[in-house]
Design a protein around this motif. Structure first.
Motif, PDB file in Angstrom:
ATOM      1  N   UNK A 130       0.814  -1.211   0.000  1.00  0.00           N
ATOM      2  CA  UNK A 130       0.000   0.000   0.000  1.00  0.00           C
ATOM      3  C   UNK A 130       0.847   1.261   0.000  1.00  0.00           C
ATOM      4  N   UNK A 131       1.918   1.274   0.798  1.00  0.00           N
ATOM      5  CA  UNK A 131       2.810   2.434   0.794  1.00  0.00           C
ATOM      6  C   UNK A 131       3.495   2.592  -0.556  1.00  0.00           C
ATOM      7  N   UNK A 132       3.845   1.481  -1.178  1.00  0.00           N
ATOM      8  CA  UNK A 132       4.483   1.553  -2.497  1.00  0.00           C
ATOM      9  C   UNK A 132       3.513   2.093  -3.542  1.00  0.00           C
ATOM     10  N   UNK A 133       2.259   1.647  -3.495  1.00  0.00           N
ATOM     11  CA  UNK A 133       1.260   2.170  -4.440  1.00  0.00           C
ATOM     12  C   UNK A 133       1.019   3.657  -4.224  1.00  0.00           C
ATOM     13  N   UNK A 134       1.021   4.090  -2.950  1.00  0.00           N
ATOM     14  CA  UNK A 134       0.847   5.516  -2.655  1.00  0.00           C
ATOM     15  C   UNK A 134       2.028   6.323  -3.168  1.00  0.00           C
ATOM     16  N   UNK A 135       3.224   5.790  -3.058  1.00  0.00           N
ATOM     17  CA  UNK A 135       4.405   6.485  -3.573  1.00  0.00           C
ATOM     18  C   UNK A 135       4.346   6.615  -5.091  1.00  0.00           C
ATOM     19  N   UNK A 136       3.946   5.528  -5.751  1.00  0.00           N
ATOM     20  CA  UNK A 136       3.832   5.571  -7.222  1.00  0.00           C
ATOM     21  C   UNK A 136       2.736   6.545  -7.645  1.00  0.00           C
ATOM     22  N   UNK A 137       1.602   6.520  -6.971  1.00  0.00           N
ATOM     23  CA  UNK A 137       0.497   7.427  -7.312  1.00  0.00           C
ATOM     24  C   UNK A 137       0.861   8.888  -7.091  1.00  0.00           C
ATOM     25  N   UNK A 138       1.535   9.176  -5.958  1.00  0.00           N
ATOM     26  CA  UNK A 138       1.930  10.569  -5.716  1.00  0.00           C
ATOM     27  C   UNK A 138       2.996  11.009  -6.712  1.00  0.00           C
ATOM     28  N   UNK A 139       3.850  10.097  -7.120  1.00  0.00           N
ATOM     29  CA  UNK A 139       4.844  10.428  -8.140  1.00  0.00           C
ATOM     30  C   UNK A 139       4.189  10.748  -9.468  1.00  0.00           C
ATOM     31  N   UNK A 140       3.175   9.995  -9.833  1.00  0.00           N
ATOM     32  CA  UNK A 140       2.451  10.283 -11.084  1.00  0.00           C
ATOM     33  C   UNK A 140       1.732  11.623 -11.000  1.00  0.00           C
ATOM     34  N   UNK A 141       1.139  11.901  -9.839  1.00  0.00           N
ATOM     35  CA  UNK A 141       0.441  13.168  -9.663  1.00  0.00           C
ATOM     36  C   UNK A 141       1.410  14.342  -9.738  1.00  0.00           C
ATOM     37  N   UNK A 142       2.541  14.206  -9.084  1.00  0.00           N
ATOM     38  CA  UNK A 142       3.533  15.279  -9.105  1.00  0.00           C
ATOM     39  C   UNK A 142       4.212  15.416 -10.465  1.00  0.00           C
ATOM     40  N   UNK A 143       4.171  14.363 -11.281  1.00  0.00           N
ATOM     41  CA  UNK A 143       4.771  14.482 -12.617  1.00  0.00           C
ATOM     42  C   UNK A 143       3.971  15.434 -13.501  1.00  0.00           C
ATOM     43  N   UNK A 144       2.691  15.601 -13.214  1.00  0.00           N
ATOM     44  CA  UNK A 144       1.890  16.565 -13.984  1.00  0.00           C
ATOM     45  C   UNK A 144       2.197  17.994 -13.559  1.00  0.00           C
ATOM     46  N   UNK A 145       2.589  18.150 -12.302  1.00  0.00           N
ATOM     47  CA  UNK A 145       2.923  19.486 -11.816  1.00  0.00           C
ATOM     48  C   UNK A 145       4.273  19.924 -12.366  1.00  0.00           C
TER      49      UNK A 145
END
Length: 106
Positions: free
Chosen positions: A81-96
């Protein structure tokens, strides 16, 4: 209880004298004459077999199985779950992040 304990001690002493102490005794215990008792004492009352079965079925079969399931679901699940959250936040921040510093400063 006292009489039973003293009686058993005297009986054991008498049996030992009959088999080993008296003249002409074979000096061979009654356990050696009975193959079933000899096997029982030679195999240490089969306690090693009992302990092996206890380990195989109760410890390894039950407790180890439960702890392995707990490890896979709870501990590995939390890490996944922590790994999925890290990947998801990385994808979100890649748009920024656009890659152009002047836009990021604005």
């Amino acid at each position: 209880m006292l009489y039973a304990a003293v009686g058993l001690a005297l009986a054991g002493t008498g049996l030992a004298w009959l088999e080993f102490g008296r003249k002409g005794a074979a000096q061979m215990g009654f356990v050696e004459r009975l193959p079933a008792l000899r096997a029982l004492f030679a195999n240490r009352w089969y306690l090693d077999h009992l302990y092996r079965r206890l380990l195989d079925y109760v410890i390894y079969g039950t407790f180890s199985n439960l702890f392995t399931r707990n490890d896979r679901r709870v501990i590995d699940g939390a890490i996944d779950g922590m790994c999925r959250a890290t990947i998801g936040s990385g994808r979100l921040l890649s748009f920024v992040q656009s890659g152009m510093l002047q836009y990021n400063l604005m």
